[in-house]
Design an enzyme around this catalytic site. Sequence first.
Site, PDB file in Angstrom:
ATOM      1  CG  HIS A  31      30.986  57.417  45.272  1.00 19.60           C
ATOM      2  ND1 HIS A  31      32.307  57.245  45.644  1.00 19.60           N
ATOM      3  CD2 HIS A  31      30.281  57.557  46.430  1.00 19.60           C
ATOM      4  CE1 HIS A  31      32.402  57.298  46.949  1.00 19.60           C
ATOM      5  NE2 HIS A  31      31.190  57.467  47.465  1.00 19.60           N
ATOM      6  CG  HIS A  34      31.913  52.898  46.873  1.00 17.26           C
ATOM      7  ND1 HIS A  34      30.999  53.888  46.607  1.00 17.26           N
ATOM      8  CD2 HIS A  34      31.782  52.610  48.191  1.00 17.26           C
ATOM      9  CE1 HIS A  34      30.338  54.190  47.705  1.00 17.26           C
ATOM     10  NE2 HIS A  34      30.791  53.427  48.690  1.00 17.26           N
ATOM     11  CD  GLN A  58      27.892  51.867  59.308  1.00 16.34           C
ATOM     12  OE1 GLN A  58      28.256  50.705  59.195  1.00 16.34           O
ATOM     13  NE2 GLN A  58      28.548  52.869  58.737  1.00 16.34           N
ATOM     14  CD  GLN A 148      43.042  59.575  55.232  1.00 20.84           C
ATOM     15  OE1 GLN A 148      43.349  58.416  55.517  1.00 20.84           O
ATOM     16  NE2 GLN A 148      43.107  60.555  56.115  1.00 20.84           N
TER      17      GLN A 148
END
Length: 281
Positions: A31, A34, A58, A148
């Site tokens: 999206h 990225h 993960q 972030q």
Amino acid sequence: MRVVRTVAELREALRDAPRPVGLVPTMGAFHEGHLSLIRAAREENETVVVSLFVNPAQFGPSEDFGAYPRDEERDAAQAEAEGVDVLFAPPVDEVYPDGFDTTVEVGGLTDTLEGDPAHRGAEHFRGVTTVVTKLFNMAQPDRAYFGQKDAQQALVIRRLVRDLNIPVEIRVCPTIREESGLALSSRNAYLSAEERERAAAISRGLRAAEETVRAGERDAAKVLAAARAELDAAQIDPEYLELRSADDLSPVERVNGSTLLAVAARVGRARLIDNTMLGGT
Ligand code: PAF
């Protein structure tokens, strides 16, 4: 753009590539978030490598590894359009061959918030730090790019490279949002139109907390109450909504210096996270 699937091919593709090399590690389903990382990497480096690997290590046993959105063809077309040089899309057994038995674990920062056993657990970050270490060793980039939105992940990766002296500069890029404020995430694909609207309350909560701090409030309970009121109005009961030191994730009673407000909440079948930095950088 070269698409490579093995470490040997990746190394060969990068052998004479001009430096600096920027790596954007991803799990695909691109999206704008990225793409913003890829654009930052493109601007700052001579060679850009994007890795595309949905990392089973993960995901917990009850998580969405099987359902996680995958569309390599579309991702590859977008990467190519952004001027990526090398797309590294390995199969699982290239990353975790038979007999694979090593993990990389960052202590302290990883047993809280997302790493709390009540949420994703420390194994989640063990999976992230193991695969990120491997990707760093495979591509040997000069810089690597993270979002972030995954603030704790970014902090953990900074600690990883510091503690293990990995010679890579970590670049953390701002969260990209929809007009409603909803942070872009591959998991937004799980939201219905109605849930998408409700989910926007998460970022409204963060903005309400920012407003409260801007108006001079420093007391953590009051700042959190402002955020929670927005979540309550949308009937969102967060898994956590917490103010933490942005340096070491320790709990804070007052917004003082740079403080992370982090939230995780389920909306429908999507588990969403978001955050903002209050009272500092
Ligand atoms: O942020 C992600 O998409 C993943 O955690 C990462 C860094 C690509 C590791 O699998």
